[in-house]
Structure formats: C-alpha cells, structure tokens
Enzyme design. Structure first.
Site, mmCIF file in Angstrom:
data_model
loop_
_atom_site.group_PDB
_atom_site.id
_atom_site.type_symbol
_atom_site.label_atom_id
_atom_site.label_comp_id
_atom_site.label_asym_id
_atom_site.label_seq_id
_atom_site.Cartn_x
_atom_site.Cartn_y
_atom_site.Cartn_z
ATOM 1 N N SER A 59 12.184 6.001 -34.065
ATOM 2 C CA SER A 59 13.287 6.960 -35.137
ATOM 3 C C SER A 59 12.495 8.397 -35.876
ATOM 4 O O SER A 59 12.721 8.933 -37.124
ATOM 5 C CB SER A 59 13.803 5.768 -35.849
ATOM 6 O OG SER A 59 12.645 5.275 -37.117
ATOM 7 N N THR A 87 5.718 5.704 -39.804
ATOM 8 C CA THR A 87 5.791 7.631 -39.679
ATOM 9 C C THR A 87 7.271 8.071 -38.976
ATOM 10 O O THR A 87 7.675 9.208 -39.354
ATOM 11 C CB THR A 87 4.622 8.215 -38.446
ATOM 12 O OG1 THR A 87 4.760 7.656 -36.821
ATOM 13 C CG2 THR A 87 3.339 7.860 -38.727
ATOM 14 N N CYS A 88 7.709 6.773 -39.509
ATOM 15 C CA CYS A 88 8.918 6.998 -38.445
ATOM 16 C C CYS A 88 9.868 7.758 -40.270
ATOM 17 O O CYS A 88 11.146 8.454 -39.728
ATOM 18 C CB CYS A 88 9.584 4.948 -38.071
ATOM 19 S SG CYS A 88 9.621 5.483 -36.603
ATOM 20 N N SER A 89 9.164 6.868 -41.263
ATOM 21 C CA SER A 89 10.509 7.110 -42.192
ATOM 22 C C SER A 89 9.023 8.573 -43.273
ATOM 23 O O SER A 89 9.843 8.757 -44.385
ATOM 24 C CB SER A 89 10.330 5.863 -43.370
ATOM 25 O OG SER A 89 9.120 5.093 -43.597
ATOM 26 N N CYS A 117 5.240 3.721 -35.533
ATOM 27 C CA CYS A 117 6.227 3.401 -36.557
ATOM 28 C C CYS A 117 4.847 1.760 -36.300
ATOM 29 O O CYS A 117 4.612 1.080 -35.247
ATOM 30 C CB CYS A 117 7.042 2.904 -36.119
ATOM 31 S SG CYS A 117 8.277 4.639 -36.177
#
Length: 555
Positions: free
Chosen positions: A253, A522-524, A554
C-alpha cells in the site's frame, strides 16, 4: 492558516443561448456547446475584478495558442450575459463575491470569453468563444482541448482553465526573469499540485505487478514494465523476494512501491545509455540499448516513478533537462566530457592564447571538429568559446538526438514531459542533481508524533524519547552515527529523499514498549521508536536496528 482542498466537477456539456439581431434585422439565437480539449492553468487572486481576470485569461491563452484571434474579448457568465456586476446586484464583480453569492465552490464556477465583435453582433461568420473553468490548483486539468460550436458551424477555440485558491493560499505574484522560457510563471503553483494533477488518471482499482529481487532490481523492473498487461495508469503492486526466494508478507500500500522506485532510480543512473560524471549524466547512443528499446523504457520509468509517488532521478545533466523542457540555453563545460582525448582536445582549444594558436589547434583537431560541424576559419581568439560550446552541444545533444527523441517518448507517459515543458522551473530540479542534502530539522518536522495524554507517565517517557530522536538526527547529520539521514528516511518510508509528490499519508512517530529496536511501517510512513532509559542506549539500538533491517517493506 489551513489550506482548503477544493474539488472539481467536470461539465460534460453546456448550452448557452443569446438572442440578438443579425444584419437583416432578424432575431437570431446563438448556441454555444463546448467540448473537452486543451486547458491551461492560470493562478490568480479570488479578489480579482472582471477586467483583470479577462486580461489574464486572454494573455495566458495567447501564450499557448499563437493562432488565437485578435481581440478585444469580453467575459461572459454561463447565460451569456456580460460579466460586469455580480448577478442580481449592483456590486462590481469580483471572483470572491461571485462565489459567495452563487453558493458554489470555485471548482463549480464556469465563465466564458468570446470576441467582442461576435457578442455585439458585428460579425456572424464565426464563433471562437472559450470556456474558463474556475477550479483548484490541485485538480487543474492540463492539456485538454475544447471546441465551441456556434449556430450552423464550429471552430476550434483556445480553452483556458483559471485555477483559484482561497485567499490564504495566495502570495505575491512571481516575476519570471528567465528569458529562455516561453510561458508566464503561474502564481503559487506547487510541485505537489502538479504531480497530483498528473496522477489523476491512475486507476487505483487495477494493479500492474512487479516481482523484484533486491539483488537484481533492474532485471525485475524490465520484466514488469515490458509485460503486455502493464499500464502506467494502473497502481503498482510490488513484491520483494528475500534471500530464500519467498515473498515478503504484506500487501503493497505504498512502502514496497516507494522502495522499489528508489532502488530503480539508483540503478538507472549506471545504465550504459548514460555518460558523464555523477550528477551530470546525459544520454549517449548505445546500439544494444537501442535494440532493447532501453531509452524509451528509461524515460517511462522516470515518469512513472515521479507520478506514482517515488523519487526523480536527480542525476541528469542540466543541459539535457533544459533541452527536454524546450529551453534553448546551453551551459555545458568541458569537464563533463569523460572521453580523455576529446576532453584534452577541447581544453587545448579553450586555452589558446592567440589567433595563431587557436588556428593551430583547430587544424590539429580538424577531423573531430568537422564531424561535429564546428570547423571554421577563425578571425579572433574569442571565437574559441563558440567552437567549444558548439562542439559540446553536438557531443551531448546533436549526436544523440535519435535516442533522446525515444527517451522523450517514454518520458511522455502520464503527461510528465508536457508538464516539464510547462513548468521547467519546478520540475527540472526533480531530474537534475542537487547539492542540497536532507537536514535533521527537516526530518524532525516531517515526522509528527502520536503522543499520549498530557500528564500521564507514558507521556513523560515519550517526551524524553522525542529528545533522544532529535539528538539522534543531529548526530546523523554530523556523521556521528552508523547510518545517514537518508538511511533513516528509507527505513521509515522507503525513500531516500523527499518525493516530488509529497508523502501520503503524512509520516508519523509511534512508541514501542515491547522492543528495544526501532520498527517501521513504510506503507503508513510510520516510524516506531523504542522507549529507553538513556540516549546512548537509544542511539546504539537505533543504529543496530536500521543496519540489520532486511529491507524496507511493510512489517
């Protein structure tokens, strides 16, 4: 003040009627029906009055449409009445007052311009009215064309899109002093807004898949980009394989995609299609790369990386980028030439102290100069500058024009090349090397902490850890740690530099009770810091945790 986010509602069609008398005294109704086409952004103040709005709209359209009819033009409301006062009042028109009385967002306001002689009825031979769509900077549509149809005939028009922000977004007008550009600098346009506009066509409901091994990023990237099902208009789904060849867990994501694009740009600069010193690379003809169509692929990779939220290459020669942007200036120097013989020959010409010495040097290197079309009879020693400049331009641009053209075709993906040509001041730094490095203060401001309620015991520990974090960043900046600021950013977001598009979502900090080592999602864009009792322990655990991270996907 907080900036407001406006939305655009696209008009599919519009019918406007105006009753007037023709030359025979007969009542005639003019029907306008705009169709979608080319649009141009013009950033202006909501307090703008009708005459100035009209002047700026016509000025911008003329800058991009050399065949635009001579005026004068007038500004019209959607019902084809002239814009003078705010409808239903005696208040002189301003954009802000019109918006207020209309009760619509700027994104839903539409005005028109047309030739005054057509509006007044002095000429019934044509209609070249142009639509002005009032919208927000983040959703301004570039490169669409409109045609306005009149009664019984139609003609192509110069459609302009006026891009408005609320007053707190506005700043003083910028003066464009670059004589090489052929456009007027938009007021307050931002790089993230341009990228946001370019990313609009991306379909987030479909994905193009990339299976990447960190040991050979280029190979996996080429397979992914050359797959018949690949489309730059789809989201990217990136999966990294670990040392055992097993896919990492987690859905992409954002984090794996950003890491992949960062690694891809790093790999790209060392491809044989480029020559020149680090930070000033230019395209050079390579027969094998031509067969593999690598120039087109490289251009597309760069466009996709920037628009899909990754970094720019940050290694291209400024002269190459100016050429790509349609700017004729050329400022290359001899130190960009990696070929020792060519470089030495140019230095000898450059160092000639007299006309006789210059003539001797040009004859000595006549074959080289003749190949580039630079051999000439010289009458003054000052001509050496022109000879060297002409040769450098041929060496960097002229002899490689065929592969540069193919590179430009790839760079046209997602309209990136067009945006570069419209906004070279903002987009050129994305492609060129910059001496500016990340700073500790930038990262400290970038990551917003998620803190416990004030007064709680946990809040005290979090506040102490934030102090450790700020000091750790300063130590990174001063090379007193095992990792760099770029490593810290990569660990937390998958990027080694701040992306042109900005971060989505915004980076944040959380706190860990159950681990002495940092963690990241790292997705968020979330960095998780351990709550530890001393700075020395914090620094040691941060170094160890980031150095031994198997990747930045992630978790």
């Amino acid at each position: 003040m907080e900036k407001k986010k406006l939305k655009v509602k696209e008009k599919q069609s519009f019918n406007c009627g105006k009753v007037r008398l023709n030359k025979k005294g007969q009542v005639q109704e003019l029907i306008l029906k705009p169709r979608r086409g080319k649009t141009l952004p013009l950033f202006t103040d909501p307090e703008i009055a009708a005459p100035v709005l009209l002047e700026r709209a016509v000025q911008k359209m003329r800058a991009f449409n050399k065949d635009m009819d001579e005026g004068p033009y007038i500004l019209l409301y959607p019902d084809c009445s002239e814009v003078v006062n705010v409808p239903g009042s005696e208040k002189p028109f301003t954009l802000a007052e019109y918006k207020k009385d209309l009760g619509k967002a700027y994104a839903r306001i539409t005005l028109f311009i047309c030739l005054e002689k057509h509006f007044r009825g002095g000429d019934d031979t044509s209609d070249s009215d142009s639509e002005i769509v009032i919208t927000s900077r983040s959703t301004a549509k570039f490169n669409q064309a409109d045609t306005v149809e009149g009664t019984g005939h139609s003609s192509t028009t110069q459609h302009g899109q006026i891009v408005i922000s609320d007053t707190e977004d506005m700043g003083p007008p910028k003066t464009n002093t670059d004589k090489t550009t052929c456009y007027r600098e938009e007021m307050n346009v931002t790089l993230p807004a341009i990228i946001a506009n370019l990313s609009q066509p991306i379909d987030h409901g479909r994905v193009s898949r990339f299976n990447i091994s960190r040991a050979n990023v280029w190979d996996g990237a080429v397979r992914g980009f050359k797959r018949t099902s690949y489309s730059e208009n789809c989201d990217m789904l990136v999966k990294f394989t670990d040392d055992a060849g097993v896919f990492e867990e987690g859905i992409d994501s954002g984090g794996p995609r950003r890491e992949f694009l960062s690694l891809l740009m790093k790999n790209l600069k060392d491809r044989p299609i480029f020559d020149g010193p680090d930070g000033h690379r230019f395209l050079v003809y390579n027969a094998n790369a031509v067969r593999e169509d690598e120039y087109y692929l490289a251009g597309k990779m760069i466009a996709v990386s920037v628009v899909h939220g990754g970094p720019g290459p940050h290694f291209l020669s400024e002269d190459l980028v100016r050429y790509l942007a349609g700017q004729p200036s050329f400022k290359a120097t001899v130190n960009l030439i990696t070929d020792e013989e060519v470089g030495k020959a140019l230095e000898e010409i450059e160092n000639a102290a007299s006309v006789d010495a210059l003539r001797e040097m040009t004859m000595r290197h006549s074959t080289m100069l003749q190949t580039a079309g630079c051999l000439r009879h010289v009458a003054s020693v000052e001509e050496k500058k022109g000879i060297v400049s002409d040769y450098l331009q041929w060496y960097i641009i002229g002899r490689n024009s065929s592969v540069i053209d193919r590179f430009k075709e790839g760079l046209s993906a997602l309209q990136f090349l067009n945006a570069l040509q419209q906004h070279p001041t903002l987009l050129a730094p994305v492609l060129c090397h910059s001496e500016k490095r990340l700073t500790a203060l930038e990262l400290e401001r970038l990551f917003k902490p998620d803190l416990s309620p004030p007064g709680s015991n946990r809040r005290l520990g979090e506040s102490q850890t934030l102090g450790y974090w700020a000091d750790y960043l300063l130590d990174c900046e001063e090379s007193q740690t095992a990792v760099s600021l770029e490593d810290v950013l990569m660990f937390a977001t998958g990027l080694t530099s701040l992306p042109p598009s900005g971060f989505e979502p915004s980076p944040g900090i959380e706190f860990l009770d159950d681990s002495p080592f940092p963690m990241a999602n790292t997705c968020s864009n979330t960095l998780k810091l351990p709550l530890l009792e001393s700075y020395n322990v914090f620094k040691s655990k941060m170094d160890f945790g980031m150095q031994n991270s198997p990747g930045f996907g992630c978790y």
